[in-house]
Design an enzyme around this catalytic site. Structure first.
Site, PDB file in Angstrom:
ATOM      1  N   CYS A 237       0.849  -1.187   0.000  1.00  0.00           N
ATOM      2  CA  CYS A 237       0.000   0.000   0.000  1.00  0.00           C
ATOM      3  C   CYS A 237       0.884   1.237   0.000  1.00  0.00           C
ATOM      4  O   CYS A 237       2.090   1.172  -0.226  1.00  0.00           O
ATOM      5  CB  CYS A 237      -0.932  -0.002   1.209  1.00  0.00           C
TER       6      CYS A 237
ATOM      7  N   ILE B 282      -3.199  -8.068  -1.013  1.00  0.00           N
ATOM      8  CA  ILE B 282      -2.400  -9.184  -1.519  1.00  0.00           C
ATOM      9  C   ILE B 282      -2.496 -10.385  -0.585  1.00  0.00           C
ATOM     10  O   ILE B 282      -2.682 -11.519  -1.017  1.00  0.00           O
ATOM     11  CB  ILE B 282      -0.922  -8.775  -1.677  1.00  0.00           C
TER      12      ILE B 282
ATOM     13  N   ASP C 210       0.187  -9.856   7.635  1.00  0.00           N
ATOM     14  CA  ASP C 210       1.540  -9.619   8.124  1.00  0.00           C
ATOM     15  C   ASP C 210       1.634  -8.308   8.892  1.00  0.00           C
ATOM     16  O   ASP C 210       2.532  -8.124   9.721  1.00  0.00           O
ATOM     17  CB  ASP C 210       2.573  -9.668   6.994  1.00  0.00           C
TER      18      ASP C 210
ATOM     19  N   SER D 125      10.813  -9.616  -9.653  1.00  0.00           N
ATOM     20  CA  SER D 125      11.813  -8.987 -10.515  1.00  0.00           C
ATOM     21  C   SER D 125      13.198  -9.447 -10.099  1.00  0.00           C
ATOM     22  O   SER D 125      13.424  -9.818  -8.948  1.00  0.00           O
ATOM     23  CB  SER D 125      11.693  -7.455 -10.389  1.00  0.00           C
TER      24      SER D 125
END
Length: 631
Positions: free
Chosen positions: A2, A52, A99, A361
């Site tokens: 966020c 997520i 989390d 990535s």
């Protein structure tokens, strides 16, 4: 994932909810799924959420059971389930699977010792209602951003600069030193920002501020080279595979599908290969290509995707369209940012977000395992004897030749050799990562501005500012000094900034497995000969993943994720850039010499020299400056 923002006014001056709402409105793209705001007298903080993990139960802010502590958080913690098990054994109860709640309980159990225990990327704000104390913390490598400004006795923070600019009563004056940073390196070096009144919290630091006194910043982690265990080459390779698969598996923790960027290079291929080895459905992969063959990595990426059975998407960028979206690309950074690869990163994030909310990535592999050409150059320079150094400096001072076709190669050699006379790896790092030389800056800077920002020994001065006494504080090996500066400074200031802003502009979370704290700590113990073997960088990485990839793939020459600047500026874009410079109010701001810059445009147009990096930086700064002045 966020964006977060807040304002601790202090002095019993109440924060109005509309102020925090205005902050959150500037970062909706970072979290389009949810919003949360806390107001507690002279403290206000808020968040925008991209859901997520724990899609239904992860709403923030989250309070402790006794309501003493409240948290907002940007990032992902990949070991939070392990921490949660440990915390439950110590008596902590949880009401969500988030989390965020794990971080809050870890802080209540271990205090500021909790930060070093988190495996992940994060920018955190925790409010202590009883003590009226604000704590901010940022992840060790600086993957997630956190800007601060201390004005009028208070402190405001935010994931992006625009979320600070909306606050009433705050000043935002352009910093001359930041302008110098930008035209020297193409970005502004942490902890500075483009504004004199704003800085970023440094990676691996936490900050505390109570109702009285000054804010205190404390380091909880910094990269340290250490002697690893004695292992054979094959043991290092096998250990890399084991640790790599573990860190990639951690970074795939999600309640939504996870895809991956695939550029055609070693690091992104290593990510996708590990994801495929871990099982599950075929990995969704995303690639950007160019119609200019020598810059087009798409065929190599497609060969990896086919070999691994991925669900692959490629988009070829039309350079004319890329010019048109440049203002949008620049705007997402909030301050001038002139890495040309921001354009393909912006596009590949757009493509990925059409199918997934999370992508992995390969960023960080070059910095950890000595993969850049500049690392190979540093090894050669570091081993030069005094006679060779003097010869190198002589060649670096040669003028351009009358044969224009020879000049590009000569200029590349001169840039490589120009740092040979500098005394240590850190000074040479600054020399090798600049986009303009001191001589170039003397040509294009206004003389009064030049005098205020640049001394007679600029690279040694930068070394003393960031890494004083590198032989004692970093390593006696000049190559390790050089690579340490790449990891600690260039990575958060340039690479990670580029990826965070470009991806979050499209509400896409990008994770970087190479930069998990445990993996980084292990990589720093790998001996140099396993990172660079002769002229081969990332040796252990290549040997470990070679069996997973198409035959011969690891021997491909490194191209990088760049755009063809020289071609771009030689065509219509050069005219667009020159017109922008001539009509921008920045031309008259007193930073650059009008005649000096005009001459540079002419030299590039006539192919006398390639000034593409400077001209791209100038274009970006004019776009930012005119937008900033219009506000």
């Amino acid at each position: 994932m966020c964006g977060i923002a807040g304002w601790y006014r202090r002095g019993n001056r109440n924060v109005d909810q509309s102020m925090i709402k205005a902050q959150c409105n500037t970062i909706v793209h970072r979290g389009p799924d949810d919003e949360g705001i806390l107001i507690d007298g002279d403290l206000g903080m808020g968040m925008r959420r991209l859901s997520i993990v724990d899609l239904a139960g992860g709403h923030q802010p989250i309070e402790s059971p006794d309501r003493r502590h409240v948290i907002v958080f940007n990032g992902e913690i990949y070991n939070h389930l392990d921490l949660r098990t440990e915390l439950e054994a110590r008596g902590h109860a949880f009401t969500t699977r988030s989390d965020t709640e794990t971080i809050l309980s870890a802080y209540r159990e271990w205090g500021d010792a909790a930060w070093a225990r988190l495996e992940g990327m994060f920018a955190v704000a925790i409010w202590d209602r009883r003590e009226r104390r604000l704590t901010l913390a940022r992840d060790p490598i600086g993957i997630k951003p956190l800007y601060l400004t201390e004005q009028d006795g208070g402190l405001a923070f935010a994931s992006e600069l625009p979320a600070l600019e909306v606050l009433p009563g705050h000043r935002f004056d352009v910093s001359p030193r930041a302008v110098h940073d930008f035209f020297s390196f193409g970005h502004i070096r942490t902890p500075r920002s483009i504004y004199a009144q704003v800085r970023s919290l440094r990676p691996g630091y936490f900050l505390t501020l109570g109702p009285d006194g000054e804010a205190v910043e404390t380091s909880y982690w910094s990269p340290q080279y250490r002697q690893g265990e004695q292992r054979s080459e094959q043991e290092w390779i096998e250990t890399f595979r084991e640790r790599w698969l573990k860190t990639v598996e951690q970074h795939m923790l999600s309640d939504v599908e996870v895809g991956a960027f695939l550029s055609g290079g070693i690091d992104s291929a290593a990510v996708v290969a590990a994801m495929s080895k871990l099982g599950g459905p075929p990995v969704r992969t995303f690639t950007i290509g160019f119609p200019v063959e020598r810059f087009n990595e798409a065929p190599a990426a497609e060969s990896v995707a086919k070999h691994l059975g991925c669900r692959h998407a490629t988009r070829i960028i039309d350079l004319k369209l890329a010019r048109d979206i440049l203002p949008d690309v620049q705007r997402c950074y909030g301050e001038p940012f002139a890495d040309p690869s921001a354009v393909p990163t912006w596009y590949v994030s757009q493509v990925a977000r059409e199918q997934v909310k999370v992508a992995l990535s390969g960023d960080g592999g070059d910095e950890l395992f000595m993969g850049y050409k500049r690392h190979r150059t540093e090894r050669k320079i570091g081993r030069m004897n005094p006679v060779a150094r003097r010869l190198a400096q002589t060649v670096a001072g040669w003028p351009s030749t009358p044969i224009k076709a020879l000049n590009p190669a000569l200029h590349r050699v001169q840039k490589a050799l120009g740092s040979a006379g500098l005394p240590d790896g850190v000074s040479r790092f600054f020399a090798r990562t600049q986009i303009t030389s001191p001589a170039m800056r003397a040509r294009v800077y206004d003389p009064a501005f030049l005098q205020t920002v640049e001394g007679s020994h600029p690279f040694e001065q930068l070394r003393d500012e960031y890494f004083p006494d590198p032989a004692e504080t970093i390593s006696r090996d000049p190559l390790e000094q050089f690579v340490h500066a790449d990891l600690a400074l260039n990575l958060p200031s340039a690479m990670l900034t580029k990826v965070d802003r470009a991806s979050m502009a499209h509400s896409l979370e990008v994770r970087v497995p190479m930069l998990g704290p445990s993996f980084v700590n292990w990589a720093l113990s790998v001996p140099t000969e396993m990172k660079m073997r002769g002229t081969v960088g990332k040796y252990v990485v290549k040997q470990a993943i070679a069996p997973w990839l198409p035959e011969g793939f690891i021997n491909r020459p490194k191209r990088g994720f760049a755009i063809p600047l020289q071609d771009w500026f030689a065509g219509d874009f050069g005219g667009f850039a020159q017109e922008l410079w001539q009509t921008s109010s920045f031309r008259h701001a007193g930073f650059l010499s009008q005649s000096g810059v005009d001459t540079v445009f002419e030299e590039h147009r006539t192919a006398k020299r390639d000034h593409g990096r400077f001209l791209y930086a100038l274009t970006i700064f004019c776009l930012w400056w005119d937008g900033h002045q219009a506000r």
